[in-house]
Motif scaffolding. Structure first.
Motif, short mmCIF file in Angstrom:
data_model
loop_
_atom_site.label_atom_id
_atom_site.label_comp_id
_atom_site.label_asym_id
_atom_site.label_seq_id
_atom_site.Cartn_x
_atom_site.Cartn_y
_atom_site.Cartn_z
N LEU B 163 -43.66 89.85 -38.75
CA LEU B 163 -43.53 89.85 -40.21
C LEU B 163 -42.50 88.82 -40.65
CD1 LEU B 163 -43.54 93.46 -41.72
CD2 LEU B 163 -45.20 91.62 -41.99
N ILE B 164 -41.37 88.77 -39.94
CA ILE B 164 -40.33 87.79 -40.29
C ILE B 164 -40.89 86.37 -40.15
CG2 ILE B 164 -38.07 86.86 -39.69
CD1 ILE B 164 -37.19 89.51 -38.79
N ILE B 165 -41.70 86.15 -39.12
CA ILE B 165 -42.21 84.80 -38.88
C ILE B 165 -43.32 84.45 -39.86
CG2 ILE B 165 -43.37 83.31 -37.20
CD1 ILE B 165 -42.04 85.10 -35.02
N LEU B 166 -44.28 85.39 -40.04
CA LEU B 166 -45.50 85.04 -40.77
C LEU B 166 -45.53 85.50 -42.22
CD1 LEU B 166 -48.07 86.08 -38.00
CD2 LEU B 166 -47.23 83.77 -38.47
N GLY B 167 -44.60 86.36 -42.61
CA GLY B 167 -44.66 87.01 -43.92
C GLY B 167 -44.64 86.03 -45.08
N LYS B 168 -44.92 86.58 -46.27
CA LYS B 168 -45.04 85.74 -47.46
C LYS B 168 -43.75 84.95 -47.68
CE LYS B 168 -46.37 86.25 -52.29
NZ LYS B 168 -45.48 87.04 -53.17
N ASN B 174 -41.14 79.59 -45.23
CA ASN B 174 -39.89 78.96 -45.62
C ASN B 174 -39.84 77.51 -45.16
OD1 ASN B 174 -37.59 80.02 -47.06
ND2 ASN B 174 -37.89 81.84 -45.79
N ILE B 175 -40.25 77.31 -43.92
CA ILE B 175 -40.25 75.95 -43.36
C ILE B 175 -41.24 75.08 -44.14
CG2 ILE B 175 -40.75 74.56 -41.31
CD1 ILE B 175 -39.85 76.96 -39.63
N ILE B 176 -42.43 75.66 -44.37
CA ILE B 176 -43.44 74.91 -45.13
C ILE B 176 -42.91 74.56 -46.51
CG2 ILE B 176 -45.73 75.08 -46.20
CD1 ILE B 176 -46.54 76.86 -43.84
N SER B 182 -46.93 74.41 -50.63
CA SER B 182 -47.02 75.76 -51.18
C SER B 182 -47.28 76.75 -50.04
CB SER B 182 -48.15 75.83 -52.21
OG SER B 182 -49.35 75.43 -51.61
N PRO B 183 -46.76 77.98 -50.18
CA PRO B 183 -46.84 78.95 -49.08
C PRO B 183 -48.29 79.33 -48.72
CG PRO B 183 -46.02 79.97 -51.10
CD PRO B 183 -46.04 78.49 -51.33
N LEU B 184 -48.49 79.64 -47.44
CA LEU B 184 -49.80 80.07 -46.96
C LEU B 184 -49.83 81.57 -46.79
CD1 LEU B 184 -50.14 77.45 -44.08
CD2 LEU B 184 -51.34 77.38 -46.27
N LYS B 185 -51.04 82.12 -46.85
CA LYS B 185 -51.17 83.54 -46.59
C LYS B 185 -51.46 83.75 -45.11
CE LYS B 185 -53.25 87.59 -48.77
NZ LYS B 185 -53.24 88.39 -47.58
N LEU B 186 -50.39 84.05 -44.36
CA LEU B 186 -50.53 84.13 -42.90
C LEU B 186 -50.62 85.56 -42.42
CD1 LEU B 186 -47.76 81.52 -42.12
CD2 LEU B 186 -50.21 81.15 -41.89
N PRO B 191 -56.73 87.58 -38.24
CA PRO B 191 -56.08 86.83 -37.17
C PRO B 191 -54.66 87.33 -36.87
CG PRO B 191 -57.14 85.33 -38.70
CD PRO B 191 -57.23 86.69 -39.31
N ALA B 192 -53.91 87.73 -37.91
CA ALA B 192 -52.56 88.23 -37.67
C ALA B 192 -52.58 89.48 -36.80
CB ALA B 192 -51.87 88.53 -39.00
N VAL B 193 -53.54 90.37 -37.07
CA VAL B 193 -53.66 91.60 -36.28
C VAL B 193 -54.01 91.26 -34.82
CG1 VAL B 193 -54.92 93.76 -36.00
CG2 VAL B 193 -54.33 92.95 -38.28
N ILE B 194 -54.95 90.33 -34.65
CA ILE B 194 -55.34 89.93 -33.29
C ILE B 194 -54.15 89.32 -32.55
CG2 ILE B 194 -56.86 88.43 -31.92
CD1 ILE B 194 -58.39 90.68 -33.22
N LEU B 195 -53.41 88.46 -33.25
CA LEU B 195 -52.23 87.84 -32.64
C LEU B 195 -51.23 88.89 -32.19
CD1 LEU B 195 -50.52 85.16 -32.19
CD2 LEU B 195 -49.47 85.70 -34.39
N GLY B 196 -50.92 89.82 -33.10
CA GLY B 196 -49.97 90.88 -32.77
C GLY B 196 -50.45 91.70 -31.59
N LEU B 197 -51.74 92.01 -31.54
CA LEU B 197 -52.28 92.83 -30.46
C LEU B 197 -52.25 92.08 -29.12
CD1 LEU B 197 -55.21 94.61 -32.28
CD2 LEU B 197 -53.30 95.72 -31.14
#
Lengths: 266, 327
Positions: B163-168, B174-176, B182-186, B191-197
């Motif tokens: 969440l800290i890395i990908l969150g809104k 922040n880096i972007i 403009s911020p991305l919806k990550l 894909p976020a769920v698959i990555l976490g799993l």
């Protein structure tokens, strides 16, 4: 390693990707917990331990921390005798219905955690122990018991059973043979299993979610409850505490039995 | 009286003598006598079963829970008082199977489990292989510690890290933003769920593959390569087939753990990517329909069990067996 250069390159490329994937969340949480600002951002603002000192002043956090510790201790204390004896029975004694028993003892793994949690919530509610802390420890022991049995049975299989026969031959009565030969022989497995049980209980979330309520909430559940869309450093500090505990557990496991134990073929 | 030495064997003498034994011996002897009293020699053939009793009782709690849930699943919700009706019916199962929502959730969970299993094993195999075959002890230790550290950090904390890395307002955005984009919806997507799993399952995969790879003799690989086989061929035709017990063990564990996962879809999916476990939870606590939640639970249990049974009957228990271990 045998083989060509390209093999090493390809395999190591994947492994470095794995390493980044595995450690990225850990590193980021750690970094975020040291910020001086009120939100986590890039580039980070300063370096301080202020969120850690705030944490220590937070009674809710302290209470949840000690509850989690207590629950994990109960889980470990129950699983040591239950798992050790079961592992010895399965690999040292002639047991009928061996396969059936093995399947039965793997039920904690084959029944989904969400179902185990709900089932225990309903059952503990029926016998009026839901809402107390010790049943949570028992519940966590049940769902992870196969880990304990695994750890010990690996040790039992590595132990020459002639040693027990020799002890008996030299006149050791059964209890003495058990306490002075079998038990010290399987100790590495017991230590491994106990550490695993403790750390898994300390981290367990889903079953704890079902078995605790607001009065007896444990740390993983309280972290889950506080996760909001805004990312605050105090939660990062709580999470960092978890990382430190995990690190201590890894070092302890390495010191006591050696992590290489997990690479042994069965 | 000619001294105690003549009287060895009389009760007095043996008492005198035994009191000279260390305390530990005397305690052990007493324990031994008590044990013999409770569990006499005639019961010895049953000792194995006695040792199993605590574990069997503990696991029995799960059986009781399952029976309760099975019972709940057979009663329909009475909408007039939000309790389960007394009468038995299969309505809940009918609802679960005919509702488009639950069918989507079910298929999504199964598909995600397959995907996570394949990706994780692809990533875990080289890790386990290099760890087992590492020449230097330092390399092996480094890989082991990097594996165990996240393994010992629970799902919630790791999901929070993502969440800290990908969150809104997270790190990546922040880096972007820092570079003027403009911020991305990550987050809150599939894909976020698959990555976490995948990140969560990786240690399980490696730890269940490693013993099987250890069991493969280096000489077999050397033989294949010295006969001119490219390392890819050696890998596919020699190492992978010989690692079958590990592949079976790890894929069973990864598949079933993913199929039944709750935290990753909940935290990283944010309601968009519910798995069966999330629907069960919602059935119980959001809809207050414990009957429907219970029916979904029974379907999940059946699905998971069926998968395990099929794999085990085709390929054996692999590295999952308790003691007799790999085939």
């Amino acid at each position: 390693m045998s083989g060509s250069r390209s093999k090493a390159t390809v395999l190591w490329a994947i492994v470095w990707f794995d390493l980044i994937l595995l450690s990225l969340p850990t590193i980021i949480i750690f970094g975020a917990s040291f910020t001086t600002g009120d939100i986590v951002q890039f580039p980070p603002e300063g370096f301080s331990l202020k969120w850690y000192s705030k944490l220590w002043l937070l009674d809710d956090f302290k209470a949840a921390f000690f509850r989690t510790f207590y629950v994990s201790l109960i889980c470990t204390a129950v699983s040591i005798p239950a798992g050790t004896l079961a592992a010895i029975a399965l690999s040292r004694y002639r047991i009928r219905f061996y396969t059936g028993l093995q399947v039965y003892l793997l039920l904690p793994f084959t029944i989904p955690l969400v179902v185990s949690g709900l089932g225990m919530m309903i059952f503990f509610g029926e016998i009026r122990i839901l809402g107390q802390l010790w049943p949570v420890g028992i519940g966590l022991c049940i769902i992870n018991l196969p880990f304990m049995i695994w750890a010990v049975s690996a040790s039992v299989n590595g132990l020459d059973d002639q040693l027990e026969n020799a002890a008996a031959n030299c006149g050791a009565p059964p209890l003495q043979a058990f306490l002075t030969v079998t038990l010290p022989g399987v100790m590495p497995g017991v230590i491994t299993g106990a550490l695993l049980m403790f750390i898994l209980a300390f981290n367990e979330f889903l079953v704890s979610l079902f078995l605790t309520d607001a009065r007896i909430v444990t740390l993983p559940v309280s972290i889950y409850n506080s996760i909001r869309s805004v990312i605050t450093p105090d939660l990062a500090a709580v999470s960092a505490v978890y990382i430190i505990i995990a690190f201590i557990a890894v070092l302890l496991l390495d010191k006591l039995v050696g992590l290489e134990l997990f690479l042994k073929s069965k | 009286m000619s001294g105690f030495n003549d009287r060895v064997g009389t009760p007095l003498a043996s008492a005198k003598q035994s009191s000279q034994f260390p305390v530990r011996w005397r305690i052990l002897d007493a324990a031994e006598r008590i044990a013999a009293l409770i569990w006499p020699r005639s019961l010895y053939p049953y000792t194995g079963y006695l040792l199993l009793v605590p574990a069997l009782l503990l696991v029995f709690v799960l059986v009781i829970g399952l029976v309760y849930i099975g019972g709940y699943s057979l009663h329909e919700l009475d909408l007039s008082n939000y309790r389960l009706k007394e009468s038995f019916s299969l309505t809940n199962y009918y609802t679960a199977f005919t509702s488009a929502t639950y069918r989507t959730v079910l298929l999504r969970s199964i598909y995600a489990s397959l995907l996570v299993t394949v990706i994780t094993i692809f990533l875990a195999f080289p890790y386990a292989y290099l760890m087992v075959r590492a020449r230097r002890a330092m390399t092996r230790k480094f890989l082991l510690i990097s594996l165990f550290l996240p393994f010992f950090i629970g799902q919630i904390v790791r999901a929070y890290g993502w969440l800290i890395i990908l969150g809104k307002e997270g790190l990546l955005n922040n880096i972007i933003g820092f570079f003027g984009f403009s911020p991305l919806k990550l987050i809150y997507n599939y894909p976020a769920v698959i990555l976490g799993l995948v990140q969560y399952m990786l240690p399980f995969g490696v730890l269940l593959l490693a013993p099987a790879i250890t069991a493969i003799s280096r000489d077999v690989e050397l033989a294949s390569e010295s006969l001119g086989a490219h390392w890819c061929r050696t890998f596919i035709h020699i190492v992978l087939p010989l690692a079958k017990p590990g592949l079976v063990g790890s894929s069973v564990v990864i598949f079933t753990l993913t199929l039944t996962d709750f935290a990753m879809p909940e935290i990283l999916g944010g309601g968009t990517t519910d798995f069966i476990a999330n629907s069960i939870y919602d059935g119980f606590f959001q809809l207050s329909n414990s009957g429907l939640g219970a029916a979904l639970s029974m379907i999940l249990v059946t699905l998971g069990t069926a998968f395990v049974v099929v794999i085990f009957s085709i390929a054996g228990t692999g590295t999952l067996g308790f003691s007799k271990g790999a085939e």
